[in-house]
Motif scaffolding. Sequence first.
Motif, PDB file in Angstrom:
ATOM      1  N   PHE A  31     -14.680  58.743  78.554  1.00  0.00           N
ATOM      2  CA  PHE A  31     -14.320  57.512  77.842  1.00  0.00           C
ATOM      3  C   PHE A  31     -12.810  57.243  77.988  1.00  0.00           C
ATOM      4  CE2 PHE A  31     -18.062  58.001  74.645  1.00  0.00           C
ATOM      5  CZ  PHE A  31     -18.911  57.433  75.566  1.00  0.00           C
ATOM      6  N   LEU A  34     -12.214  55.904  81.351  1.00  0.00           N
ATOM      7  CA  LEU A  34     -12.702  54.527  81.450  1.00  0.00           C
ATOM      8  C   LEU A  34     -11.696  53.554  80.842  1.00  0.00           C
ATOM      9  CD1 LEU A  34     -15.194  52.788  82.284  1.00  0.00           C
ATOM     10  CD2 LEU A  34     -16.048  53.083  79.965  1.00  0.00           C
ATOM     11  N   MET A 108     -31.882  40.658  95.169  1.00  0.00           N
ATOM     12  CA  MET A 108     -31.669  41.839  94.329  1.00  0.00           C
ATOM     13  C   MET A 108     -31.217  41.378  92.947  1.00  0.00           C
ATOM     14  SD  MET A 108     -29.366  43.920  97.036  1.00  0.00           S
ATOM     15  CE  MET A 108     -28.832  45.239  95.956  1.00  0.00           C
ATOM     16  N   GLN A 109     -30.395  40.344  92.941  1.00  0.00           N
ATOM     17  CA  GLN A 109     -29.806  39.886  91.681  1.00  0.00           C
ATOM     18  C   GLN A 109     -29.295  38.456  91.849  1.00  0.00           C
ATOM     19  OE1 GLN A 109     -26.900  42.454  89.376  1.00  0.00           O
ATOM     20  NE2 GLN A 109     -25.487  40.929  90.152  1.00  0.00           N
ATOM     21  N   ILE A 124     -32.437  39.751  87.099  1.00  0.00           N
ATOM     22  CA  ILE A 124     -32.740  40.951  87.874  1.00  0.00           C
ATOM     23  C   ILE A 124     -34.253  41.103  87.833  1.00  0.00           C
ATOM     24  CG2 ILE A 124     -32.419  43.439  88.052  1.00  0.00           C
ATOM     25  CD1 ILE A 124     -29.745  42.987  86.509  1.00  0.00           C
ATOM     26  N   TRP A 131     -24.798  36.686  78.746  1.00  0.00           N
ATOM     27  CA  TRP A 131     -23.624  37.003  77.939  1.00  0.00           C
ATOM     28  C   TRP A 131     -23.089  35.664  77.435  1.00  0.00           C
ATOM     29  CZ3 TRP A 131     -21.734  42.138  77.526  1.00  0.00           C
ATOM     30  CH2 TRP A 131     -22.396  43.062  78.351  1.00  0.00           C
ATOM     31  N   MET A 157     -15.340  45.128  73.534  1.00  0.00           N
ATOM     32  CA  MET A 157     -16.373  44.752  74.496  1.00  0.00           C
ATOM     33  C   MET A 157     -16.334  43.244  74.737  1.00  0.00           C
ATOM     34  SD  MET A 157     -20.344  45.597  73.938  1.00  0.00           S
ATOM     35  CE  MET A 157     -21.594  45.259  75.142  1.00  0.00           C
ATOM     36  N   LYS A 160     -13.284  42.175  76.853  1.00  0.00           N
ATOM     37  CA  LYS A 160     -13.400  42.573  78.258  1.00  0.00           C
ATOM     38  C   LYS A 160     -14.397  41.699  79.009  1.00  0.00           C
ATOM     39  CE  LYS A 160     -11.720  47.213  77.652  1.00  0.00           C
ATOM     40  NZ  LYS A 160     -12.037  48.525  77.145  1.00  0.00           N
TER      41      LYS A 160
ATOM     42  N   MET B   1     -32.646  50.691  91.062  1.00  0.00           N
ATOM     43  CA  MET B   1     -31.509  50.087  91.774  1.00  0.00           C
ATOM     44  C   MET B   1     -31.004  48.835  91.054  1.00  0.00           C
ATOM     45  SD  MET B   1     -29.733  50.514  94.657  1.00  0.00           S
ATOM     46  CE  MET B   1     -28.652  49.606  95.720  1.00  0.00           C
ATOM     47  N   LEU B   2     -31.977  48.042  90.558  1.00  0.00           N
ATOM     48  CA  LEU B   2     -31.582  46.824  89.867  1.00  0.00           C
ATOM     49  C   LEU B   2     -30.972  47.152  88.512  1.00  0.00           C
ATOM     50  CD1 LEU B   2     -34.681  44.681  90.811  1.00  0.00           C
ATOM     51  CD2 LEU B   2     -32.420  44.595  91.813  1.00  0.00           C
ATOM     52  N   LYS B   5     -27.451  48.240  88.997  1.00  0.00           N
ATOM     53  CA  LYS B   5     -26.490  47.134  89.162  1.00  0.00           C
ATOM     54  C   LYS B   5     -26.028  46.633  87.795  1.00  0.00           C
ATOM     55  CE  LYS B   5     -26.744  46.369  93.689  1.00  0.00           C
ATOM     56  NZ  LYS B   5     -25.613  46.251  94.593  1.00  0.00           N
ATOM     57  N   ARG B   6     -26.993  46.512  86.884  1.00  0.00           N
ATOM     58  CA  ARG B   6     -26.638  46.025  85.541  1.00  0.00           C
ATOM     59  C   ARG B   6     -25.723  47.023  84.843  1.00  0.00           C
ATOM     60  NH1 ARG B   6     -28.035  46.878  80.533  1.00  0.00           N
ATOM     61  NH2 ARG B   6     -29.668  48.361  81.031  1.00  0.00           N
ATOM     62  N   TRP B   9     -22.289  46.970  86.319  1.00  0.00           N
ATOM     63  CA  TRP B   9     -21.566  45.758  85.905  1.00  0.00           C
ATOM     64  C   TRP B   9     -21.011  45.945  84.496  1.00  0.00           C
ATOM     65  CZ3 TRP B   9     -21.490  41.975  82.198  1.00  0.00           C
ATOM     66  CH2 TRP B   9     -20.737  40.828  82.502  1.00  0.00           C
ATOM     67  N   GLU B  10     -21.841  46.477  83.603  1.00  0.00           N
ATOM     68  CA  GLU B  10     -21.391  46.689  82.223  1.00  0.00           C
ATOM     69  C   GLU B  10     -20.277  47.737  82.175  1.00  0.00           C
ATOM     70  OE1 GLU B  10     -24.577  47.386  79.486  1.00  0.00           O
ATOM     71  OE2 GLU B  10     -25.625  45.554  80.027  1.00  0.00           O
ATOM     72  N   LEU B  11     -20.403  48.755  83.015  1.00  0.00           N
ATOM     73  CA  LEU B  11     -19.375  49.802  83.077  1.00  0.00           C
ATOM     74  C   LEU B  11     -18.040  49.198  83.506  1.00  0.00           C
ATOM     75  CD1 LEU B  11     -19.084  52.918  82.841  1.00  0.00           C
ATOM     76  CD2 LEU B  11     -19.393  53.016  85.295  1.00  0.00           C
ATOM     77  N   GLN B  13     -16.977  46.406  82.852  1.00  0.00           N
ATOM     78  CA  GLN B  13     -16.386  45.679  81.719  1.00  0.00           C
ATOM     79  C   GLN B  13     -15.834  46.645  80.676  1.00  0.00           C
ATOM     80  OE1 GLN B  13     -16.519  42.659  82.823  1.00  0.00           O
ATOM     81  NE2 GLN B  13     -18.052  43.395  84.283  1.00  0.00           N
ATOM     82  N   ASN B  15     -17.665  49.078  79.190  1.00  0.00           N
ATOM     83  CA  ASN B  15     -18.683  49.335  78.167  1.00  0.00           C
ATOM     84  C   ASN B  15     -19.016  50.832  78.090  1.00  0.00           C
ATOM     85  OD1 ASN B  15     -20.999  49.535  76.624  1.00  0.00           O
ATOM     86  ND2 ASN B  15     -21.940  47.695  77.475  1.00  0.00           N
ATOM     87  N   LEU B  19     -21.739  53.811  80.018  1.00  0.00           N
ATOM     88  CA  LEU B  19     -21.330  55.122  80.546  1.00  0.00           C
ATOM     89  C   LEU B  19     -22.157  56.240  79.898  1.00  0.00           C
ATOM     90  CD1 LEU B  19     -19.440  56.818  82.306  1.00  0.00           C
ATOM     91  CD2 LEU B  19     -17.756  56.752  80.470  1.00  0.00           C
TER      92      LEU B  19
END
Lengths: 290, 179
Positions: A31, A34, A108-109, A124, A131, A157, A160, B1-2, B5-6, B9-11, B13, B15, B19
């Motif tokens: 943490f 991070l 994929m996304q 996804i 958000w 959060m 960010k 895998m999908l 990705k999410r 992405w959150e990491l 930011q 979050n 983690l």
Amino acid sequence: MNSADNIERTIGQLHLTTRTETDKRILDDAFDALEKSAQEQSHRSVRPKILRIRIVELAAVAAAVFVIFALFFNTSTTDVGLSDIYQILGSVENICITTYEPASNEPMQIEWVSQALNIDMFQIGRQFILWDIPNKVKLTKYASSDLVRAQILTGDMFSKVKQAVLKRFGLVPFSNLSDISGARWTHLEDSETQADVSGSKIYDLTWQGKDAALDAIKSYRRRFFVDKRTNLPQRIELYGKLKSETEYKFETFTVVTYPSEDQIRTLIQNEFGPAALQPRDPGYIGTQPN
Amino acid sequence: MLEDKRLIWELKQGNKDALRQIYLEYKDTLLTIAASLLHDTNAAEDVLHDVFVSFAGSAGKLELRVSLRSYLITSVVNRVRDRFRKKKHHTVELDKAGQIKSDLNRPEQSAVLTEQLQLMADALSQIPLEQRETIILHLNGGMKFKEIAEMQHIPMNTVQGRYRYGLDKLRTILRGESK
């Protein structure tokens, strides 16, 4: 049972579990790392922000000149630089980024970002994640049902996520070639590429970096298909090559479109209901499964 | 895998929940792989620590081109190789009592299994690292031979060969010990 006769099965049963104090030590340190990483990222973006304010003013004048020029000459013949694309993405209000694997037609996304609505939404598979910054809430709609789950964005959060929406959507890895030693920006002819994107100019951005997972130096290439009139990216292809490899490997590609605010709003309301994006009661917690 | 990705992405930011979720999902698999390769649970915990701290510290720059599972397993393997390269590794016996656990819950079988698992861990430590790595990545990491070949930058035939020779050696060692 003899281990020698069941080697594969026995090895498959090897299983260690971490101790509680180990979990605490690792998570505490991770943490911290991070947070440090997030702080470094935000420090790095301070100087470009000051510069960007001035550039945006100049860009507005330049854009007007460009439009007049384009009207007279129909298409732009001037080469576009990486920093031009970085800047112009900064003025984009609404964007849709769809990512594919090379051999697949299924995305994929898909990501929609609207600075006008102040939202970031992902699809996804059949799952949607929204958000909603003004309402400080993250909504998830699961594929298996119409239930919407809400998670309140709090404090750190929230800020960010808000910063992320204001960034360049991850399409350009860095803004200036001089930031990365050996980085190159090259204009390609149409005949040198496989994809056919009409009305675009094609550029390769190449640089070297360390792939942390492989612990190896890797050559990266991003191929930008840039609209001749607007200089906005339409398609970006990602390639990678390790030192031991001779050819670049095609990894993923993104198709970029620029929908209107209304189109994004309609999509959100179709998925999350007509009340989505409306100011919420602070007590709102979504529709939770029983 | 999908889902990866999410989470990434959150990491990115910052979050912490993302983690924590990644850590809880992969920690035991990664620890088992590291301990099986190093034959040392304390060193394996250090590897796990270094991998996650480094992973969190580089979250902002992370560009995931493989699955998160493969990425983390590869990171563990690289750290283990570094330890062997630097010769800082000291072999310590795996802790029989505390940490090895069986997937079977029946008490009359678990004691036997624990003993067998210990024998296997000891035998694994006696075969060459590249064979051990291939066996552990395939059986504990759930990686296909093709994925291991890509990770190690070697032909798939070589991976299959290492796997086969490794199993043969383990069989020989275990038969010798069980007599």
